[in-house]
Design a protein around this motif. Structure first.
Motif, PDB file in Angstrom:
ATOM      1  N   ASP A   1      -1.361  -8.441   2.595  1.00  0.00           N
ATOM      2  CA  ASP A   1      -1.990  -7.220   2.082  1.00  0.00           C
ATOM      3  C   ASP A   1      -1.081  -6.016   2.335  1.00  0.00           C
ATOM      4  O   ASP A   1      -0.821  -5.223   1.430  1.00  0.00           O
ATOM      5  CB  ASP A   1      -3.352  -7.016   2.744  1.00  0.00           C
ATOM      6  N   GLU A   2      -0.558  -5.891   3.573  1.00  0.00           N
ATOM      7  CA  GLU A   2       0.296  -4.756   3.926  1.00  0.00           C
ATOM      8  C   GLU A   2       1.612  -4.760   3.155  1.00  0.00           C
ATOM      9  O   GLU A   2       2.054  -3.726   2.669  1.00  0.00           O
ATOM     10  CB  GLU A   2       0.606  -4.771   5.431  1.00  0.00           C
TER      11      GLU A   2
ATOM     12  N   GLY B   1       0.372  -6.006  -1.093  1.00  0.00           N
ATOM     13  CA  GLY B   1      -0.820  -5.488  -1.740  1.00  0.00           C
ATOM     14  C   GLY B   1      -1.645  -6.559  -2.428  1.00  0.00           C
ATOM     15  O   GLY B   1      -2.346  -6.266  -3.395  1.00  0.00           O
TER      16      GLY B   1
ATOM     17  N   ASP C   1      -4.501  -9.870  -2.140  1.00  0.00           N
ATOM     18  CA  ASP C   1      -5.648 -10.349  -1.368  1.00  0.00           C
ATOM     19  C   ASP C   1      -5.622 -11.878  -1.377  1.00  0.00           C
ATOM     20  O   ASP C   1      -5.601 -12.494  -2.445  1.00  0.00           O
ATOM     21  CB  ASP C   1      -6.942  -9.832  -2.009  1.00  0.00           C
TER      22      ASP C   1
ATOM     23  N   ARG D   1       6.141  -3.314  -1.106  1.00  0.00           N
ATOM     24  CA  ARG D   1       5.734  -2.152  -0.308  1.00  0.00           C
ATOM     25  C   ARG D   1       6.646  -1.925   0.896  1.00  0.00           C
ATOM     26  O   ARG D   1       6.842  -0.789   1.311  1.00  0.00           O
ATOM     27  CB  ARG D   1       4.301  -2.328   0.173  1.00  0.00           C
TER      28      ARG D   1
END
Length: 142
Positions: free
Chosen positions: A65-66, A69, A71, A109
């Motif tokens: 997730d971090e 992004g 799930d 990310r």
């Protein structure tokens, strides 16, 4: 260090989880380590450190997730193999999971870049030493 199962690891051990995300075309997602980080520029499987009190699966869900992004449900993580490698004064224990289903579109990310590759293409990428022994298994699995 101890995990939720009560397993006690020596203090110099670093427990890390990673995911071999496999798309519908049988490609794997790798990310490039950013400048300023150890092993910058190398390609790796997404994941990260397991925090104290965290299960490996919970850590991997959090990290995906971090970092990307996306799930991921616990039931979609299939334990595949592990790697062991020395990192200076520490010893890395890397747990690799295969995941074929997730929600969202991966985005870089915390990485310089993302790349979808066929398992055989992993041999041509500059990767951390702990990731290289995993390539043969992934070729057989995917």
């Amino acid at each position: 260090m101890s995990d939720a199962s009560g397993l006690v690891l020596p203090k110099n051990y670093l427990l890390v989880v990673a995911a071999a995300l496999v798309d519908r075309d049988g490609r794997l997602l790798v990310q490039q380590r950013p400048e300023g980080k150890p092993m910058a520029g190398l390609w790796e499987f997404p994941g990260g450190k397991v925090d104290a009190g965290e299960t490996p699966e919970a850590a991997l869900i959090r990290e995906l997730d971090e970092e990307l992004g996306i799930d991921v449900d616990h039931s979609c993580l299939a334990p595949a193999c592990f790697a062991s490698d020395t990192l200076g004064e520490r010893h890395l224990l890397l747990l690799l999971y295969v995941c074929r289903k997730w929600g969202g579109v991966p985005e870089a990310r915390h990485a310089s870049a993302l790349r979808w590759v066929r398992p055989v293409e992993l041999h041509g990428l500059a990767m951390p030493p702990a990731d290289k022994p995993l390539i043969g298994l992934l070729e057989a699995l995917v």
